[in-house]
Design an enzyme around this catalytic site. Structure first.
Site, short mmCIF file in Angstrom:
data_model
loop_
_atom_site.label_atom_id
_atom_site.label_comp_id
_atom_site.label_asym_id
_atom_site.label_seq_id
_atom_site.Cartn_x
_atom_site.Cartn_y
_atom_site.Cartn_z
CG ASP A 167 -2.02 -1.14 0.73
OD1 ASP A 167 -1.79 -1.62 -0.23
OD2 ASP A 167 -2.18 -1.85 2.50
CG ASP A 181 -6.44 -1.45 -1.71
OD1 ASP A 181 -6.84 -3.01 -1.42
OD2 ASP A 181 -5.71 -0.94 0.03
#
Length: 208
Positions: A167, A181
């Protein structure tokens, strides 16, 4: 799975093209005798094929974008100071996430891996009943995002099915996330909007 089958519609039949047209408020072009011309099975297969192509094209684009971004982040940003994009409101900050989207459920990595794999299987299986371009885009975003994070789960440390997701998008006061995401969330929002409008994946329009 039964609920997914109900939402996606019934299997293709030679007559369902006319039903979709009627539900959408359109009529088939008349033939030389003046009778309505039903959509032929060949046309049905062509229309479905185009929408399936859209689904997989969107999925491939979302997956490739996520994969390339993570490779760049690992090579250029990991183990370095965060990069400020919009002051302290938005930063690029590389982290490894063992949980689900936005860092939730770090203790259930294997479960989330299996869920992602199941979602991919359901989308691919139900694609054969797809007649709606908006639904093709929405499902393509879901598929591409799920594939992106599943790739991390399989190939990244600490091990197969337990890999940590990369991330790097860090808005102020919010969890760090990635492009996979984002694709999943955008696909989910689009599905909600299509459902509110009464548009089903098989192309029919219903009113509750």
């Amino acid at each position: 799975m039964a609920e997914a089958e109900r939402i996606i519609g019934t299997p293709d039949t030679p007559d369902d093209g006319g039903e979709r047209a009627a539900a959408a408020g359109t009529t088939a072009a008349p033939d030389a005798s003046g009778a309505g011309e039903r959509e032929t099975p060949a046309r049905q297969r062509t229309g479905r094929g185009r929408r399936i192509a859209v689904l997989f094209a969107v999925a491939a684009f979302a997956y490739a974008l996520d994969l390339v971004s993570k490779l760049l982040v690992v090579a250029k940003l990991e183990h370095h100071e965060p990069i400020q994009v919009i002051g302290d409101l938005l930063e690029l900050h590389a982290i490894r996430n063992p949980g689900a989207a936005f860092g939730f459920g770090a203790a259930f990595t294997v479960i989330f891996t299996l869920i992602a794999a199941a979602v991919i299987g359901v989308i691919i299986r139900l694609a054969r009943k797809l007649y709606s371009f908006p639904w093709a885009i929405a499902l393509g975003l879901l598929l591409g995002g799920a594939l992106g994070n599943l790739t991390d789960r399989i190939f990244r440390a600490p091990g197969v099915f337990e890999g940590e997701v990369v991330d790097f998008i860090a808005p102020k006061g919010f969890a760090v996330f990635n492009l996979a995401d984002s694709a999943i969330v955008c696909g989910g929002i689009l599905i909600v909007l299509l459902s509110f409008r009464g548009l089903d994946p098989d192309g029919t329009v219903h009113k509750d």
